[in-house]
Structures are given as structure tokens and as C-alpha cells.
Design an enzyme around this catalytic site. Sequence first.
Site, PDB file in Angstrom:
ATOM      1  N   GLU A  13       1.341 -10.430   4.158  1.00 16.74           N
ATOM      2  CA  GLU A  13       1.058  -8.986   4.192  1.00 16.74           C
ATOM      3  C   GLU A  13       2.309  -8.165   3.931  1.00 16.74           C
ATOM      4  O   GLU A  13       2.259  -6.940   3.879  1.00 16.74           O
ATOM      5  CB  GLU A  13       0.399  -8.585   5.516  1.00 16.74           C
ATOM      6  CG  GLU A  13       1.074  -9.080   6.762  1.00 16.74           C
ATOM      7  CD  GLU A  13       0.313  -8.735   8.041  1.00 16.74           C
ATOM      8  OE1 GLU A  13      -0.662  -7.965   7.982  1.00 16.74           O
ATOM      9  OE2 GLU A  13       0.730  -9.222   9.104  1.00 16.74           O
ATOM     10  N   CYS A  42      -8.097 -11.660   4.969  1.00 16.05           N
ATOM     11  CA  CYS A  42      -8.703 -11.112   6.187  1.00 16.05           C
ATOM     12  C   CYS A  42      -8.504  -9.601   6.291  1.00 16.05           C
ATOM     13  O   CYS A  42      -8.883  -8.982   7.273  1.00 16.05           O
ATOM     14  CB  CYS A  42      -8.153 -11.815   7.430  1.00 16.05           C
ATOM     15  SG  CYS A  42      -6.391 -11.582   7.657  1.00 16.05           S
ATOM     16  N   ASP A  80      -1.990  -4.295   5.196  1.00 18.81           N
ATOM     17  CA  ASP A  80      -0.547  -4.095   5.229  1.00 18.81           C
ATOM     18  C   ASP A  80       0.087  -4.357   3.875  1.00 18.81           C
ATOM     19  O   ASP A  80       1.052  -3.699   3.506  1.00 18.81           O
ATOM     20  CB  ASP A  80       0.088  -4.988   6.304  1.00 18.81           C
ATOM     21  CG  ASP A  80      -0.035  -4.343   7.673  1.00 18.81           C
ATOM     22  OD1 ASP A  80       0.245  -3.125   7.771  1.00 18.81           O
ATOM     23  OD2 ASP A  80      -0.435  -5.022   8.622  1.00 18.81           O
ATOM     24  N   HIS A 102      -5.909   1.498  12.220  1.00 22.73           N
ATOM     25  CA  HIS A 102      -6.559   0.612  13.187  1.00 22.73           C
ATOM     26  C   HIS A 102      -7.763   1.244  13.869  1.00 22.73           C
ATOM     27  O   HIS A 102      -8.691   0.559  14.274  1.00 22.73           O
ATOM     28  CB  HIS A 102      -5.530   0.058  14.159  1.00 22.73           C
ATOM     29  CG  HIS A 102      -4.664  -0.955  13.484  1.00 22.73           C
ATOM     30  ND1 HIS A 102      -3.507  -0.631  12.844  1.00 22.73           N
ATOM     31  CD2 HIS A 102      -4.876  -2.269  13.251  1.00 22.73           C
ATOM     32  CE1 HIS A 102      -3.018  -1.716  12.278  1.00 22.73           C
ATOM     33  NE2 HIS A 102      -3.822  -2.723  12.509  1.00 22.73           N
TER      34      HIS A 102
HETATM   35  C1  PEP Z   1      -4.045  -6.620   7.370  1.00 16.99           C
HETATM   36  O1  PEP Z   1      -2.928  -6.112   7.445  1.00 16.99           O
HETATM   37  O2  PEP Z   1      -4.733  -6.614   6.346  1.00 16.99           O
HETATM   38  C2  PEP Z   1      -4.652  -7.270   8.550  1.00 16.99           C
HETATM   39  C3  PEP Z   1      -5.743  -7.994   8.453  1.00 16.99           C
HETATM   40  O3  PEP Z   1      -4.062  -7.069   9.753  1.00 16.99           O
HETATM   41  P1  PEP Z   1      -4.139  -5.684  10.540  1.00 16.99           P
HETATM   42  O4  PEP Z   1      -5.131  -4.825   9.822  1.00 16.99           O
HETATM   43  O5  PEP Z   1      -4.527  -5.987  11.936  1.00 16.99           O
HETATM   44  O6  PEP Z   1      -2.725  -5.182  10.416  1.00 16.99           O
HETATM   45 MG    MG Z   2      -1.689  -6.494   9.137  1.00 16.77          MG
END
Ligand code: PEP
Ligand code: MG
Length: 588
Positions: free
Chosen positions: A443, A514, A467, A198
Site C-alpha cells: 500500500e 483488500c 492507501d 475510514h
Molecule cells: C487499504 O489501504 O486499502 C486498506 C485495505 O487498508 P485500510 O483501508 O484499513 O488502510
Molecule cells: Mg491501508
Amino acid sequence: MASFTLQGIPVSRGIAIGRAHLLRPAALDVQHYLVAQEQVEAEVLRLQDAIARVHKELQTIWSDLPQDAPTELGAFIDVHALILSDPMISEAPLDIIRSRHYNAEWALVTQIDELSAQFDEIEDDYLRERKADIQQVAERVLKVLTGSAHSVPRSDGVDERNANMIVVARDISPADMMQFRDVAFSGFVTDEGGQNSHTAIVSRSLGIPAVVGMGNASRLIEQDDWLIIDSDAGVVIVAPTTLVLEQYRERQSVLQKARKKLNRLRKTPAVTQDGVEITLLANIELPEDAAHALEAGASGVGLFRSEFLFMESSGQEHKMPSEDEQFEAYRAAVLAMKGRPVTIRTLDVGADKPMDSSEHNVLNPALGLRAIRYCLAEPQLFLTQLRAILRASAFGQVKILIPMMAHGFEIDQTLAMIEQAKQELKAEGRDYNAELQIGAMIEVPAAALALPMFLQKLDFLSIGTNDLIQYTLAIDRADHEVAHLYDDLHPAILQLLQMTIAAAQKAGVPVSICGGMAGDVRLTRLLTGMGFRELSMPAALLPEIKQEILNTRVEALQPHIKKILRSYDAAAIRETLAVMDAIGKTLH
Ligand code: PEP
Ligand code: MG
């Protein structure tokens, strides 16, 4: 100083040139921000006041000591008073405020860290242990400072000097990263982290060059060293020679010009050469990011990571945002997007996004009470968020996105809670969009493998590849030791993507991506060729992806896509991808 080069994991684009700004671990326990030139003396005064107050406190403790108190106690307080008067504590941090513009807390912990390191070298056991006294004295001062910290305005005055600083740290939590949004640092270098940790995500959304997973950069790089971050190559050059510096400045200006040129595509629709329209959306972390999304030409927000509203930086007391505070934030994003859709993801905390530092002790956080699991375990908190999102839906096109779905009953419970929130609002006479769309993130591999479980109950799907890769390949996305195993082209990932889009298309349910794959220009042809028509990514990456789409002919990609999806050979998949790329180049 001799120049040397360090290699890490590239997580964003571009080149940064600046001086190293080291964040030692202790410095992360307090707020750190830079004060503007005109506030420096006020900040010095704030620290002097805090020190004076601790002096008084110590005197009071001394005079209040009961008659029969052990004599060592008095001596102990004397030692603390002496430490407090020592110029190493009472003067040096003031110099740090003046020279580096650190806020008082940060200046103090920086000095304490330096002193502690010196104490560690001392042979004499007794003297070495005095380090603990120094730390206790510093704690006292910090307590006074943080008690009064809110009265000090945070600086938004950024001068040229600050803008050329590169933050170097062992790791930076996503919440601490958020603090840097207010201060224009030019790059980030961390020892830990992976491509889609993150921290990496936030640096990408800030559009700032960063390299993570560098191993021990924070020990090899020294404060104020000149650094070049070549984030495309994942390289950091420490103490570059004048010649290298000049070459990189040249490359930097070429890149800047290219980016400006790309920005001219802002209003051009993202349509392939054979007329396939691709919707490009932006990922945002805070409502303020919506402006960048618009600037980059996004057709909407495909992922609003709402958890960033819930995070506190270390050292701050944790407080949940109220329903009204959340409503204001969601509405701000919705209004900023001027009628374009805004997909708000419900709270995705846990794993490497703890809400506060006390959560770090969970055994296996990525597999723990994360995202929807957490929300269903905290129904009141979840309901508050759902009410806030629904209320914001009266102001524009809002969609709700549920993270980390794996079980059918999770959908049922979530839908029931959304219904409850609607009924409550209705009873209170509040507005919301009764038709608001509800979608789930795909995910967890279980969700991709059992997609029909979701398809009838939801309006749309969004694939979180970050994920999905972490859970399918069983590698912690934040752990740099396994970062080399993070592979978005692994046949298992491609199969899961293919299964998801095939099942969703059959059921007539729209599906977007996403996760990080959507913003990776190497993969744009692959994803559009596979049939994805909606991609959501950090705003800074959008123009480049759009250009790739403009140079794509989806029809011509089909035989290659088929070949890739039939292949279980990583090298062959990459080769075919390169062939597709070469075809794209001929279309320029
Ligand atoms: C992902 O897991 O690809 C996602 C978009 O969510 P995050 O990166 O916030 O876990
Ligand atoms: Mg995610």
C-alpha cells in the site's frame, strides 16, 4: 420548508429515507446512544441525580470557602448554582431524553450546544461571556454522569423510530462510528471525509447508505428534517416533496428485491464463464462481523482490521485490550468462520484512525508513525498482539498481515518478533500453528516498486488500494477538498497493480486486493482480467461482485486489458472499460 438537494461523495450503496439526527461537535465528546422506551425514565432519573449531586458539590464548595476567600468566589458559585437550577439546564435536557431517547450525556450537550448558539448572538459582552459559566456547569454534571455511566446498560432495544434516523454530522471518527453499530440508524451524512476515509469504510461494512464530503450539510440540515440519501448518486434530498418521497420509496423497494435475489447466489461459487475461479473474501472490523461475512457467502476473511479493537470513542478513557481480550476476539472470528481462513492484520493505527483523540496533533499523520512503524516503535504492544494472534491460530486457519511495509528491515524485524512470540508461547506450553502464513500489505508505492524485497520473505501479499492511491497520488484520503483527485483508474495506479501482480506471479506468491477497488463493481472485470484471483471487500458488496464475475469471460477481456495498460490517457481508459462492460452485459 422548501426542498433542496445537496451533493457529496457516494461511499456506499442504496437508498435511505428518514429524519435527520444532528450530531453537533460537542456531542461527539461524550457517549451517544439511544435508550429504549422502557429505560427512558431511568435515564431521566440518572440525569436528575447527577444534577442533584452537583448541587451538593457546589454547596460543599461554598461552605468550605476559607474566611479570607475573595467575595467574588462566593458570588461565582452562586451563579453556577443558579444556572444549574434554571429550567434550561434542569428541565430541557430531560425533555430531550423523553422525546428523542438520547442518553443523559448526549441530551445535556445537545441542550448546551443550543444554548451556546443562542448566547453567541447576544450583543452584550458580559452576558455573552456567561456562556463559559454554563459550559462549566455542564462539565461538572458530565463528570458525575460519566463517572457512573458504566452502571447503565447500553440499549439494544431499537424501535421503528430510531431505525428511520439518518445521522448528520460534521465528521464522525471511526471509533465513534463503531458506537452506531449497536443502534440501527438508516444512514450517514457528513461534511467531511473522502471515498475511502475510514468513516466511509465502516459505513460500507455496516451496509448502510452514506454520503460524505458534503461541505456544509450539517449546517444546512436541521434536526428532524426529512431526508433521502441516494448513496449511489452521492445525493441528499432535504425536505423532499411527497411525490419525490414516493418515487424513492418505490426505488428503495425495487433495490431491496434485487438484493434479496442476489442473496440467492450465496452458495454459488464465484467462477467466470470460462471457468476461472475467483476467491471472494470479506473485510471485517470486529469479530461480530464474521457472521455477516458467512451470510454473504464469503470464502473467508481477507482483512480483519484489528485496530478497531483498540479504538475508544471520544470521551472515554483509553485502555489497550489485553492479550487475553485480543485472543478472545481473534478466536471468536476464527471460530465463527468455521474453518475458513481469517487474515488478521496487525494494528494499523495513526493517520485517520487515531487510538485516542490526543493523537490528532501529529503534523502529517498519514506519513507519520503509522501501522507497522508504530508497532515496531512499541515492541511490547506489538508482541502482545502477535502472541494473541498466534494463540488464536490454534483454533483455525489464521494468517498474519502486516500493514504499510516499505523497508526490508521492517519485514526482518517483524519476522523476528513473530519468532520471539512463538518461542515464548512454546516455552509456556501454549498451542499455536507453527506454519501460520505471514503476508504484507502493498500500500506504499515503494513496496510495489521494490517488490522483490518482500517476495522471498513472505507467504502472500495483499494490495491496499486505499492507501496505495493516497500515497501515489499524494492526496489525503480523508480530505474532501481533494476527493475529486482520488482516482483508482489513474495510469500510475494501474501500472503499480500490474507490476505487483506480474512480479508476484513470477515468484509464485499469491496476491489479493483488500482495498476499496476490490469491492467496486465497475472494476471487477478489469481486476479479474489483469489476473487477480482473490478479492476482499465489505460483506454487503460481495453478492453484487459475485454476479459480475458470473457474467465475465476472462479470456475475452485480454485485448482490452492490454489496451488499458498501454494507455496513459484517462478518457481512453474509461472508454475501454465501458466496452468491457458492454461485452459483459451481452453475457447476462
Ligand atoms: C487499504 O489501504 O486499502 C486498506 C485495505 O487498508 P485500510 O483501508 O484499513 O488502510
Ligand atoms: Mg491501508
